[in-house]
Motif scaffolding. Structure first.
Motif, short mmCIF file in Angstrom:
data_model
loop_
_atom_site.label_atom_id
_atom_site.label_comp_id
_atom_site.label_asym_id
_atom_site.label_seq_id
_atom_site.Cartn_x
_atom_site.Cartn_y
_atom_site.Cartn_z
N ILE A 226 -9.03 16.27 -3.03
CA ILE A 226 -7.86 17.61 -3.46
C ILE A 226 -7.00 17.58 -5.08
N GLY A 227 -7.62 16.48 -4.96
CA GLY A 227 -6.57 15.90 -6.70
C GLY A 227 -8.06 16.76 -7.53
N VAL A 228 -8.70 15.88 -8.11
CA VAL A 228 -9.90 16.62 -8.84
C VAL A 228 -9.54 18.03 -9.17
N MET A 229 -9.87 18.90 -7.44
CA MET A 229 -9.75 20.14 -7.73
C MET A 229 -8.92 20.91 -7.97
N THR B 206 0.57 -0.79 0.40
CA THR B 206 0.27 -0.18 -0.04
C THR B 206 0.85 1.21 0.12
N VAL B 207 0.35 2.42 -0.27
CA VAL B 207 0.70 3.31 -0.10
C VAL B 207 0.37 4.39 0.80
N SER B 208 0.92 5.45 0.83
CA SER B 208 0.06 6.24 2.20
C SER B 208 -0.89 7.63 1.72
N PRO B 209 -2.22 7.80 2.10
CA PRO B 209 -3.37 8.23 1.81
C PRO B 209 -3.08 9.78 0.62
N TYR B 210 -2.16 10.22 1.06
CA TYR B 210 -1.89 11.75 0.64
C TYR B 210 -1.34 11.69 -1.40
N LEU B 211 -1.23 10.20 -1.29
CA LEU B 211 -0.73 10.44 -2.30
C LEU B 211 -1.65 9.74 -3.79
N LEU B 212 -2.97 9.26 -2.78
CA LEU B 212 -3.83 9.93 -3.86
C LEU B 212 -4.43 11.17 -4.48
N TRP B 213 -3.30 12.43 -3.80
CA TRP B 213 -4.39 13.90 -4.22
C TRP B 213 -3.53 13.07 -5.41
N PHE B 214 -2.01 13.16 -5.94
CA PHE B 214 -1.19 13.32 -7.31
C PHE B 214 -2.13 11.88 -7.90
N MET B 215 -2.16 10.67 -7.55
CA MET B 215 -3.15 9.60 -8.18
C MET B 215 -4.70 10.02 -9.03
N ILE B 216 -5.18 10.14 -8.33
CA ILE B 216 -6.23 11.35 -8.74
C ILE B 216 -5.91 11.98 -9.84
N HIS B 217 -5.13 12.92 -9.08
CA HIS B 217 -4.49 14.07 -10.75
C HIS B 217 -4.21 13.58 -12.37
N LYS B 218 -3.09 12.74 -11.89
CA LYS B 218 -2.15 12.27 -13.20
C LYS B 218 -3.05 11.92 -14.03
N ILE C 160 -12.08 11.89 -17.89
CA ILE C 160 -11.26 10.57 -17.76
C ILE C 160 -10.11 9.95 -17.14
N GLY C 161 -10.28 8.99 -16.59
CA GLY C 161 -9.26 8.61 -16.19
C GLY C 161 -9.58 8.45 -14.02
N VAL C 162 -10.09 8.95 -13.18
CA VAL C 162 -10.76 9.25 -12.03
C VAL C 162 -11.26 7.83 -11.70
N GLN D 70 -6.09 12.20 -14.63
CA GLN D 70 -7.25 13.07 -15.51
C GLN D 70 -6.67 13.47 -16.22
N THR D 71 -5.08 13.79 -16.16
CA THR D 71 -4.20 14.17 -16.93
C THR D 71 -3.66 13.37 -18.23
N GLY D 72 -3.78 14.14 -19.45
CA GLY D 72 -3.49 13.41 -21.02
C GLY D 72 -2.87 13.83 -21.88
N VAL D 73 -3.19 13.60 -23.21
CA VAL D 73 -3.19 14.59 -24.07
C VAL D 73 -3.85 15.06 -24.87
N ALA D 74 -5.65 15.86 -24.39
CA ALA D 74 -7.05 15.74 -23.83
C ALA D 74 -5.72 17.87 -23.59
N VAL D 75 -5.16 17.61 -23.02
CA VAL D 75 -4.38 19.15 -22.66
C VAL D 75 -4.06 20.26 -23.43
N LEU D 76 -4.04 19.01 -25.22
CA LEU D 76 -3.17 20.09 -25.89
C LEU D 76 -4.05 20.25 -26.54
N ASP D 77 -5.89 19.95 -27.09
CA ASP D 77 -6.49 19.97 -27.93
C ASP D 77 -7.89 21.04 -27.36
N PHE D 78 -8.49 20.09 -26.32
CA PHE D 78 -9.11 20.45 -25.34
C PHE D 78 -10.26 22.05 -25.88
#
Length: 369
Positions: A222-225, A10-22, A198-200, A24-32
């Motif tokens: 926090i990750g979603v925000m 397992t990993v620490s709970p605060y790392l869920l922030w980075f997992m959720i955020h990461k 998409i990704g969450v 949800q980000t991908g190639v869509a940021v280039l052209d959305f």
């Protein structure tokens, strides 16, 4: 109930922030920006924020259903609610969706590199290089992927500072007039911004690997925000730099802004921007491959290593086959429709099924008592 994997995995709970955020980000940021501007135009930033706020409700529903899963993930919940036959079928559909999602990420990014950097290199060659990188990271396990997500959030965040350079040429009158669009136009922009989040849904697979997962919900929010505030920054910078006429004819607006950035030691900053995007797409692709591996291990007797390479082989075949632009656009449309339906259709339906099942069990226990 709250199932949790062995502590060493397992990993620490605060790392869920980075997992959720990461995730949800991908190639869509280039052209959305070009897609969302087709509806509410300069007011599309309102739709991006409202859609991001709605993701908090989706996260709440996911935590609700996962707390009632025997093994804390979606694949076990399917079997628990619908039986072995139908549950396995639903797991197969979810596996297919994940495969298409990682293929679309890989194909789109390969297209960007092929169009702007290496025009003579085939898409399958570029995809193979990055796919081997994803397999290498994924083979290290969930904790390695989490560490990668943590650092790959911090490194690309430095690029946000470079947005201030295009803003020197900003025309803030591009946002005028404000709030002059109809409700259907706002709804259209919101629908176009839904695929950004998409990704969450990958939380449905790695929830058992979060330590004290019943108390980690705040980090997911926090990750979603973090995600929708980042998209808001990109939208504001883009709309200030481009007018609506220019934006409609821009294929990758985010990369277009990076082309005007020049340093004495780096003439083509957009190349740096493009290759820095590896840090953006790597964590979600690794998470998807890891999730596919877990589904195969749950439904078959394949080992982790065999299932990982089998998944990678299928992804490579799909990437090699999809080289026609029309086919790629159709793949993207399928992925966006499936991801949106999953987030705002299937997850609420699953929450209703869990609620009904719990009430039924409670009534049975009361009658026996």
């Amino acid at each position: 109930m709250n199932y949790q994997a062995p502590l060493a995995k397992t990993v620490s709970p605060y790392l869920l922030w980075f997992m959720i955020h990461k995730s949800q980000t991908g190639v869509a940021v280039l052209d959305f920006q070009s897609r969302i501007a087709q509806g509410a135009e300069q007011d599309s930033w309102v739709s991006v924020l409202l859609t991001g706020l709605s993701m908090h409700l989706v996260v709440l529903l996911m935590f609700y259903v996962l707390k009632h899963a025997n093994r804390g993930d979606l694949v076990s919940l399917h079997v628990q609610l619908f039986g072995r036959g139908l549950g396995t079928l639903l797991n197969g559909v979810f596996l297919l969706y994940l495969l298409l999602l990682v293929c679309y990420q890989l194909i789109t990014y390969s297209q960007v590199i092929q169009a702007l950097v290496f025009p003579d290199m085939g898409t399958w060659r570029i995809g193979l290089v990055f796919l081997l990188l994803f397999v290498y990271i994924t083979s290290g396990g969930f904790r390695v992927i989490t560490g990668t997500a943590f650092w790959f959030v911090l490194i690309p965040s430095l690029l946000i500072v470079t947005l201030f350079i295009p803003l020197q040429y900003a025309d803030w009158r591009n946002f005028l007039p404000m709030f002059n669009h109809s409700l259907p136009e706002y709804a259209y922009s919101a629908a176009q911004s839904l695929p950004l989040y998409i990704g969450v849904e990958l939380l449905l697979m790695y929830y058992p690997f979060i330590r004290n997962n019943d108390k980690a919900q705040k980090w997911a929010h926090i990750g979603v925000m973090h995600t929708y505030l980042l998209y808001f920054v990109f939208v504001v910078a883009t709309f200030a730099y481009y007018n609506m006429g220019q934006l409609r004819h821009s294929v990758w607006p985010t990369l277009g802004m990076s082309k005007i950035i020049q340093f004495t030691f780096l003439d083509r900053f957009d190349y740096f921007y493009i290759f820095n995007w590896v840090f953006v797409i790597t964590p979600p692709c690794c998470l998807i491959l890891w999730s596919c591996t877990r589904i195969l291990r749950f439904t078959t007797r394949m080992s982790g290593r065999v299932s990982l390479w089998a998944t990678a082989a299928v992804v490579f075949v799909i990437v090699a086959v999809f080289h026609d632009m029309l086919a790629i656009d159709r793949l993207g449309a399928v992925v966006r429709y499936a991801g949106t339906s999953l987030l705002f259709g299937y997850i609420p339906l699953l929450a209703v099924c869990v609620f009904i099942a719990n009430r039924f069990r409670k009534s049975v226990r009361d009658s026996e008592a």
